[in-house]
Design an enzyme around this catalytic site. Structure first.
Site, PDB file in Angstrom:
ATOM      1  CG  ASP A  37      -2.000   0.801   1.001  1.00  0.00           C
ATOM      2  OD1 ASP A  37      -1.989   2.226   1.125  1.00  0.00           O
ATOM      3  OD2 ASP A  37      -2.960   0.658   1.073  1.00  0.00           O
ATOM      4  CE1 TYR A 152     -14.418   4.232  -8.324  1.00  0.00           C
ATOM      5  CE2 TYR A 152     -16.465   3.032  -8.702  1.00  0.00           C
ATOM      6  CZ  TYR A 152     -15.259   3.029  -8.268  1.00  0.00           C
ATOM      7  OH  TYR A 152     -15.212   2.084  -7.382  1.00  0.00           O
ATOM      8  CE  LYS A 156     -12.969   0.835  -9.491  1.00  0.00           C
ATOM      9  NZ  LYS A 156     -11.704   0.247  -9.201  1.00  0.00           N
ATOM     10  CB  THR A 187     -14.781   0.219   2.313  1.00  0.00           C
ATOM     11  OG1 THR A 187     -13.386   0.293   2.118  1.00  0.00           O
ATOM     12  CG2 THR A 187     -15.531   0.961   1.222  1.00  0.00           C
TER      13      THR A 187
END
Length: 268
Positions: A37, A152, A156, A187
């Site tokens: 990360d 987005y 995607k 999340t």
């Protein structure tokens, strides 16, 4: 424990959210996990000789140098890789006349080219091994395209297309590619939502907060989809319902999407 236990797995975006849940899910099966990360502080130079079941290191998916370091570490420490999970990504979007070109370039650089870089880095290894599995985390937005989320949706959908192409190209080498397309789940991804369209941010934040699905739920479904050999993993009932509607009743699907667009416009 799965018959596939003991795999060597690299996961990006592993510090939190779905990435962290995937680390736990793979490790729970007895797999060795390299959790990467951009938020982790220590880099690959500190990992010589690491032998723990889960190893954390910094990897910026937009950096060719970081990907080269990841490949070198995997070659040196593991001698190969069984699963690459391209999970890292950012949240964004905005109506066509609100979102800026800088926002489009930002989300494309991370959510699409990050996956491309990871895939390109490890494809030669997978081909030489004649084995491996690439798992690309996209979104339901790659299949179903709500108003206000053009950038987005576009990146995607590109990840979905890239994944299908990857699977076709690598099939002769016994290398699989799966793409994951979840709907909204709880999340912290929304914490990093970026963009000028604040009305959209409010809508998405509410959808995430009210979702019945956790990151752990999605991670478990991802591994189950891999076990079943699914090329397109749609891990939750909400996502499956939306995709079914689009495939089977396009008029009803369009009506729902246009109603959402009208509601967004009323918010300002």
């Amino acid at each position: 424990m799965s018959a596939d236990a003991g795999r060597r797995v690299l996961i990006t975006g592993a510090a939190s959210g779905l990435g962290a849940a995937l680390v736990s899910a793979f490790a729970g099966r007895g797999d060795r996990v390299l959790a990467t990360d951009v938020a982790f502080e220590s880099g690959f130079e500190t990992l010589a000789g690491a032998r723990s079941s889960t190893t954390e290191t910094r990897l910026d998916i937009t950096s060719d140098d970081d990907w080269a370091a990841a490949l070198a570490w995997v070659e040196r420490e593991w001698g190969g890789l069984d699963v690459l999970v391209n999970n890292a990504g950012v949240a964004g979007g905005g109506r066509l006349d609100v979102a800026t070109m800088d926002e489009w370039e930002w989300i494309t650089r991370i959510n699409l080219f990050g996956v491309v870089r990871g895939t390109r880095t490890f494809v030669p290894m997978f081909k030489d091994q004649r084995s491996g599995h690439i798992v690309n985390v996209a979104s339901l937005a790659g299949l179903v395209h709500p108003a206000g989320m053009a950038s987005y949706n576009a990146v995607k959908a590109a990840v979905v297309a890239l994944s299908e192409t990857t699977g076709h190209e690598l099939a002769a080498y016994d290398v699989r590619c799966s793409v994951v397309c979840p709907s909204y789940f709880r999340t912290n991804l929304i914490d990093g939502l970026k963009g000028a369209d604040t009305a959209l941010g409010a809508v998405i934040g509410q959808l995430v907060e009210n979702s019945p699905f956790s990151a752990d739920d999605i991670a478990a479904a991802v591994l189950e989809g891999m076990d079943r050999g699914e090329d397109v993993i749609i891990p939750d009932v909400a996502a499956r319902g939306a995709w079914h509607l689009k495939q089977n009743d396009r008029a009803a699907y369009d009506a729902v999407m246009r109603k959402q667009a009208a509601r967004l416009d009323k918010m300002g």
